[in-house]
Scaffold this active site. Structure first.
Site, PDB file in Angstrom:
ATOM      1  N   SER A  97       0.820  -1.207   0.000  1.00  0.00           N
ATOM      2  CA  SER A  97       0.000   0.000   0.000  1.00  0.00           C
ATOM      3  C   SER A  97       0.856   1.261   0.000  1.00  0.00           C
ATOM      4  O   SER A  97       1.715   1.422  -0.853  1.00  0.00           O
ATOM      5  CB  SER A  97      -0.953  -0.069   1.195  1.00  0.00           C
ATOM      6  OG  SER A  97      -1.930   0.921   1.098  1.00  0.00           O
ATOM      7  N   ASP A 241      -2.183   6.320  -3.891  1.00  0.00           N
ATOM      8  CA  ASP A 241      -1.097   5.558  -3.265  1.00  0.00           C
ATOM      9  C   ASP A 241      -0.737   4.399  -4.208  1.00  0.00           C
ATOM     10  O   ASP A 241      -1.412   4.186  -5.221  1.00  0.00           O
ATOM     11  CB  ASP A 241      -1.479   5.138  -1.830  1.00  0.00           C
ATOM     12  CG  ASP A 241      -2.467   3.997  -1.775  1.00  0.00           C
ATOM     13  OD1 ASP A 241      -3.240   3.823  -2.739  1.00  0.00           O
ATOM     14  OD2 ASP A 241      -2.481   3.261  -0.767  1.00  0.00           O
ATOM     15  N   ASP A 243      -1.134   1.215  -4.433  1.00  0.00           N
ATOM     16  CA  ASP A 243      -2.104   0.194  -4.866  1.00  0.00           C
ATOM     17  C   ASP A 243      -3.451   0.826  -5.227  1.00  0.00           C
ATOM     18  O   ASP A 243      -4.428   0.115  -5.447  1.00  0.00           O
ATOM     19  CB  ASP A 243      -2.241  -0.953  -3.855  1.00  0.00           C
ATOM     20  CG  ASP A 243      -2.872  -0.534  -2.543  1.00  0.00           C
ATOM     21  OD1 ASP A 243      -2.643   0.610  -2.101  1.00  0.00           O
ATOM     22  OD2 ASP A 243      -3.611  -1.347  -1.952  1.00  0.00           O
ATOM     23  N   ASP A 245      -5.885   2.450  -3.852  1.00  0.00           N
ATOM     24  CA  ASP A 245      -7.178   2.449  -3.144  1.00  0.00           C
ATOM     25  C   ASP A 245      -7.421   3.799  -2.471  1.00  0.00           C
ATOM     26  O   ASP A 245      -8.559   4.153  -2.197  1.00  0.00           O
ATOM     27  CB  ASP A 245      -7.311   1.279  -2.153  1.00  0.00           C
ATOM     28  CG  ASP A 245      -6.143   1.157  -1.182  1.00  0.00           C
ATOM     29  OD1 ASP A 245      -5.208   1.978  -1.244  1.00  0.00           O
ATOM     30  OD2 ASP A 245      -6.180   0.221  -0.355  1.00  0.00           O
TER      31      ASP A 245
HETATM   32 MG    MG Z   1      -3.399   1.493  -0.323  1.00  0.00          MG
END
Ligand code: MG
Length: 448
Positions: A97, A241, A243, A245
């Protein structure tokens, strides 16, 4: 050395130190056993270490007799969607993340396209701890199916577009600056923005995982994005970020509007269209309550952690939810935090309002949030929490996740860490000074 961090959100560690190939392969074997050798979607963010880790994941899953659907580099929300749409038994996402590049980790997805719930995590970790893996005698190498990243991205974008008024956005021809931090959002996000008729100025959209700045999309890391918006005269800036999300917004003035306001704006947009329950965690801005109040809608607060929010959203059939750290959840699209859904709803909101993003944001009550951390021995934390509760006994207190004290126009939330001798203090108030004072008051209780 930091320990391997295992929580409801998955596993995280420093590559080669705590997160070794041996560790990863065992987690894959455990997950393969947990999903009863079913089909598993495997995806990763762009971190260079992800390539090798993926080989271990695949090998561990094959050991357990699983079939694998490899979707390559994909955002976390895209993977959640694919697990559900492909009818897979589960998914593994290789990502750390927002953490810096020496970190990597694993997130585990259930057949319903959401993260494992607490009882599911416990069942899975029990297999991992006992090493009670299913092992097949012969690995079937042809059990790996690959789906092209572009096709996967297309499915995610199509799903979003079905729920968005694209014409309204296209007519505005917004100029958008995008900072994907060279992460998993690097390819799919410009595709989405172009489809929405935006002129896209891309910075940091090489999907090579070489992070150009500390990856957490918080103001101190978004200076480049702010500068480009100012020099190009863009309408809005988005930061993700690695990844993809989490989503942060920068205004046309080149000012960060703060991650808390991503969910606040999305909530305002959704409730305008459809009244219903809003779900968010205990540490998310009070602006959510103010907005919901204007629409006579209820807010349900949960423990920290995306799955806790998602479970309550399902239970209450919520119309919108998420986390203050820039995590927007639009349940008709994906039951998970999705920066791409966030971008689409914010752009429609902006287009329909006819305002600039800074003006639109100013329609939401403004609060200042302050976060502090104090070192505190884990075995004494309970005593501290009792002391705090006693000190504030005149105020409404929520003890579901640490202690949260409601002080009317402000609040303070005290949460002990599960993994380190640290207590986190988060306070929000109409002024910075008041929020800081609230943190100081709690700190004093910790030292006296
Ligand atoms: Mg993330």
């Amino acid at each position: 050395m930091d320990k391997l961090k295992i929580s409801i959100s998955g596993v995280r560690g420093i590559v080669g130190e705590t997160l070794t190939l041996e560790v990863v392969i065992d987690f894959a074997r455990a997950f393969g056993t947990y999903v009863k050798s079913g089909r598993v979607v495997v995806a990763r963010d762009t971190r260079p270490s992800g390539k090798e880790l993926k080989e271990s994941i695949v090998s561990g899953l094959l050991d357990a007799g699983c079939e694998i659907i490899d979707i390559g580099i994909a955002p976390t929300p895209t993977t959640l969607l694919m697990v559900k749409e492909l009818g897979a038994a589960g998914g593994i996402i290789i990502t750390a993340s927002h953490n810096p590049s020496m970190w990597n980790g694993l997130k585990f997805v259930s057949a319903s396209g959401i993260f494992l719930t607490k009882p599911e995590v416990e069942e899975f970790l029990d297999i991992w701890r006992k090493k009670s893996f299913t092992v097949v005698s012969e690995k079937k190498q042809n059990n790996i199916e690959k789906i092209d990243s572009q096709d996967v991205a297309r499915r995610h974008i199509d799903k979003i577009i079905k729920h968005i008024n694209t014409d309204v956005i296209r007519r505005k021809q917004f100029t958008v600056v995008l900072d994907s931090c060279n992460g998993a959002g690097s390819v799919i996000t410009p595709m989405l923005l172009e489809e929405l008729g935006c002129k896209v100025i891309e910075i940091n959209t090489e999907p090579d995982g070489l992070f150009p700045h500390t990856p957490e999309p918080v103001p101190e890391n978004l200076k480049q994005l702010c500068d480009v918006i100012r020099t190009k005269g863009a309408d809005i800036g988005f930061a993700q970020d690695p990844d993809a999300d989490r989503l942060a917004i920068v205004s046309e003035k080149g000012e960060c509007i703060g991650e808390e306001y991503t969910l606040a704006l999305a909530t305002q947009f959704v409730l305008k269209k459809k009244r219903g329950v809003v779900v968010t965690n205990l540490s998310t801005t009070k602006a959510i309550d103010d907005i919901a109040g204007q629409f006579n809608c209820e807010v349900i607060r949960t423990r920290i952690g995306e799955i806790n929010v998602v479970e309550k959203m399902k239970e209450y059939n919520a119309v919108v939810g998420g986390e203050g750290n820039g995590g927007v959840i639009i349940p008709e699209i994906i039951y998970g935090r999705d920066s791409l859904c966030g971008i689409a709803v914010i752009l429609q909101h902006l287009a329909e309002s006819g305002l600039t993003i800074s003006k639109l944001t100013s329609t939401i009550p403004q609060y200042k949030m302050v976060k502090r951390k104090i070192e505190y021995p884990l075995d004494k934390v309970d005593t501290l929490l009792e002391k705090i509760k006693d000190e504030y006994k005149e105020n409404p207190i929520n003890s579901e996740d640490g202690v949260k004290i409601d002080l009317g126009d402000s609040w303070v939330h005290i949460r002990p860490s599960n993994t380190e001798p640290v207590v986190r203090i988060i306070a929000e108030a109409p002024t910075q000074q008041r929020a800081e004072q609230l943190c100081e008051d709690i700190k004093k209780l910790g030292t006296s």
